[in-house]
Design a protein around this motif. Structure first.
Motif, short mmCIF file in Angstrom:
data_model
loop_
_atom_site.label_atom_id
_atom_site.label_comp_id
_atom_site.label_asym_id
_atom_site.label_seq_id
_atom_site.Cartn_x
_atom_site.Cartn_y
_atom_site.Cartn_z
N ASP A 149 -2.60 -8.95 -2.47
CA ASP A 149 -2.85 -7.63 -2.93
C ASP A 149 -2.33 -6.54 -2.16
O ASP A 149 -2.11 -5.98 -2.73
CB ASP A 149 -3.82 -7.56 -3.70
CG ASP A 149 -4.04 -8.40 -5.10
OD1 ASP A 149 -3.12 -8.70 -5.28
OD2 ASP A 149 -5.35 -8.41 -5.51
N GLU A 158 -6.00 -14.06 -1.94
CA GLU A 158 -5.36 -13.26 -3.12
C GLU A 158 -5.45 -12.06 -2.63
O GLU A 158 -4.54 -11.39 -2.93
CB GLU A 158 -6.83 -12.97 -4.86
CG GLU A 158 -5.81 -14.61 -5.19
CD GLU A 158 -6.76 -14.62 -6.62
OE1 GLU A 158 -7.37 -13.87 -6.93
OE2 GLU A 158 -6.70 -15.80 -7.18
N GLN A 159 -6.90 -10.87 -2.34
CA GLN A 159 -6.98 -10.07 -1.87
C GLN A 159 -6.05 -9.46 -1.15
O GLN A 159 -5.65 -8.49 -0.68
CB GLN A 159 -8.37 -9.73 -1.44
CG GLN A 159 -9.28 -9.66 -2.44
CD GLN A 159 -11.23 -9.11 -2.04
OE1 GLN A 159 -11.40 -9.30 -1.09
NE2 GLN A 159 -11.69 -9.80 -2.77
#
Length: 70
Positions: free
Chosen positions: A68, A64-65
């Motif tokens: 992003d 997810e990081q």
């Protein structure tokens, strides 16, 4: 009417210099001769559930990081 992939590639090849056309030809030949690598899913089933839940959560957060940042 949509243009076939083959026709699109040919159109692109027509406007490329000959050295790039040759690179495309070599690439296509390599793809044609490549073997599919990997393991059938059935052989991987024995590993199902072997990664601890906490590690899976850390991996999910890391993915997810990375997404992003894009």
């Amino acid at each position: 009417m949509t243009t076939s992939i083959t026709d699109q590639v040919i159109e692109q090849l027509k406007i490329m210099p000959q050295d790039l056309q040759y690179q495309v030809l070599e690439f296509a030949r390599n793809l044609t001769n490549s073997k599919i690598k990997g393991v059938p899913g059935k052989k991987l089933l024995r590993f199902a559930g072997s990664i601890p839940k906490e590690d899976l959560q850390l991996m999910s957060e890391a993915i997810e990081q990375l997404q992003d940042r894009k």
